[in-house]
Design a protein around this motif. Structure first.
Motif, PDB file in Angstrom:
ATOM      1  N   GLY A  60       1.458  49.873   0.462  1.00  0.00           N
ATOM      2  CA  GLY A  60       1.137  49.261  -0.818  1.00  0.00           C
ATOM      3  C   GLY A  60       1.795  47.902  -0.979  1.00  0.00           C
ATOM      4  O   GLY A  60       1.181  46.960  -1.492  1.00  0.00           O
ATOM      5  N   TYR A  61       3.029  47.783  -0.517  1.00  0.00           N
ATOM      6  CA  TYR A  61       3.748  46.505  -0.595  1.00  0.00           C
ATOM      7  C   TYR A  61       3.054  45.445   0.249  1.00  0.00           C
ATOM      8  O   TYR A  61       2.901  44.297  -0.177  1.00  0.00           O
ATOM      9  CB  TYR A  61       5.186  46.701  -0.132  1.00  0.00           C
ATOM     10  N   GLU A  64      -0.278  44.454  -1.457  1.00  0.00           N
ATOM     11  CA  GLU A  64      -0.007  43.668  -2.664  1.00  0.00           C
ATOM     12  C   GLU A  64       0.322  42.219  -2.329  1.00  0.00           C
ATOM     13  O   GLU A  64      -0.092  41.293  -3.035  1.00  0.00           O
ATOM     14  CB  GLU A  64       1.134  44.316  -3.439  1.00  0.00           C
ATOM     15  N   ASN A  65       1.059  42.024  -1.250  1.00  0.00           N
ATOM     16  CA  ASN A  65       1.425  40.662  -0.857  1.00  0.00           C
ATOM     17  C   ASN A  65       0.286  39.918  -0.169  1.00  0.00           C
ATOM     18  O   ASN A  65       0.353  38.692  -0.026  1.00  0.00           O
ATOM     19  CB  ASN A  65       2.642  40.709   0.062  1.00  0.00           C
ATOM     20  N   VAL A  67      -2.867  39.981  -1.328  1.00  0.00           N
ATOM     21  CA  VAL A  67      -3.893  39.645  -2.328  1.00  0.00           C
ATOM     22  C   VAL A  67      -4.020  38.137  -2.573  1.00  0.00           C
ATOM     23  O   VAL A  67      -5.136  37.605  -2.539  1.00  0.00           O
ATOM     24  CB  VAL A  67      -3.635  40.394  -3.652  1.00  0.00           C
ATOM     25  N   ALA A 163      -3.335  49.137  -4.641  1.00  0.00           N
ATOM     26  CA  ALA A 163      -2.237  48.175  -4.681  1.00  0.00           C
ATOM     27  C   ALA A 163      -2.736  46.753  -4.938  1.00  0.00           C
ATOM     28  O   ALA A 163      -1.958  45.896  -5.360  1.00  0.00           O
ATOM     29  CB  ALA A 163      -1.446  48.226  -3.369  1.00  0.00           C
ATOM     30  N   ALA A 164      -4.026  46.507  -4.690  1.00  0.00           N
ATOM     31  CA  ALA A 164      -4.603  45.183  -4.922  1.00  0.00           C
ATOM     32  C   ALA A 164      -5.094  45.015  -6.360  1.00  0.00           C
ATOM     33  O   ALA A 164      -5.502  43.922  -6.744  1.00  0.00           O
ATOM     34  CB  ALA A 164      -5.759  44.936  -3.955  1.00  0.00           C
ATOM     35  N   THR A 167      -4.666  42.581  -9.577  1.00  0.00           N
ATOM     36  CA  THR A 167      -4.353  41.188  -9.217  1.00  0.00           C
ATOM     37  C   THR A 167      -5.543  40.482  -8.588  1.00  0.00           C
ATOM     38  O   THR A 167      -5.797  39.296  -8.866  1.00  0.00           O
ATOM     39  CB  THR A 167      -3.160  41.143  -8.249  1.00  0.00           C
TER      40      THR A 167
END
Length: 223
Positions: A60-61, A64-65, A67, A163-164, A167
């Protein structure tokens, strides 16, 4: 002579006694012991448990980074396509297809073109497998209300990880006229600039549509 021999024997005895004394001070040697089967089993079970718990968080991290960079790749493509459509009539996007998308994203930083020449796909990298229509980006003509098919175009990102969310929608909506998200149910429009009256982007509504896992679908329309 006998006196010298006696002194020599006494000196040898002292050396032997001293040597024996030094040896007696040393700890007896113990062989190196290994781990028991029970200890190895416990450590292995703990490592597996930590991997199971920690892997989704790490994944997930990473997503997320990704995106912002994925959005940047897509926005660059959108700007390029809109520039090429200038002066091309009322329906400049009538014949856009995956070939246009792949050519425009070959030099992208995160979004990748995968597969063989006859079976290529554009993987967004935010979830899914990245092939076979699973975790890919699709390009197709779209219609602006009151105009013909191809007056706009849309990008569809399928099987996106939660996780995206939201954003991805928050960044892409800056250029998109319409945004819809399907995750927990049917697709829900979270922005529609072409409606009367226009529907502004709703971040709370967008977040509410995202479901856990690689199950979310985003559609962005542009003209």
């Amino acid at each position: 002579m006998s006196q010298s021999l006696s002194l020599y024997v006494q000196s040898v005895q002292k050396v032997v006694v001293r040597s024996n004394g030094q040896k007696s001070l040393k700890k007896p040697y113990r062989g190196q012991q290994g781990f028991s089967l029970v200890e190895v089993s416990i450590v292995t079970a703990l490592m597996i448990l930590m991997a199971i718990i920690g892997l989704p968080a790490v994944q997930g991290y990473v997503i997320e980074n990704k995106v912002p960079r994925v959005a940047q790749d897509l926005q660059r493509f959108v700007a390029r396509l809109k520039m090429t459509a200038v002066g091309a009539g009322a329906t400049p996007y009538a014949k856009v297809d995956q070939r246009v998308l792949m050519n425009g994203l070959r030099d992208a930083t995160v979004v990748t073109v995968q597969g063989t020449e006859n079976n290529q796909a554009v993987a967004h990298g935010l979830g899914g497998k990245g092939v076979g229509g699973h975790g890919t980006v699709l390009l197709s003509p779209e219609t602006v209300p009151g105009m013909g098919d191809g007056s706009a175009f849309r990008l569809t990102l399928n099987f996106v990880n939660h996780a995206a969310c939201p954003t991805l929608a928050a960044v892409m909506q800056r250029m998109a006229s319409q945004v819809s998200i399907a995750g927990v149910g049917a697709a829900v429009v979270v922005k529609n600039s072409d409606a009367t009256p226009a529907v502004a982007y709703n971040p709370v509504l967008a977040d509410a549509q995202c479901a856990t896992g690689d199950v979310n679908h985003f559609v962005f329309s542009f003209h």
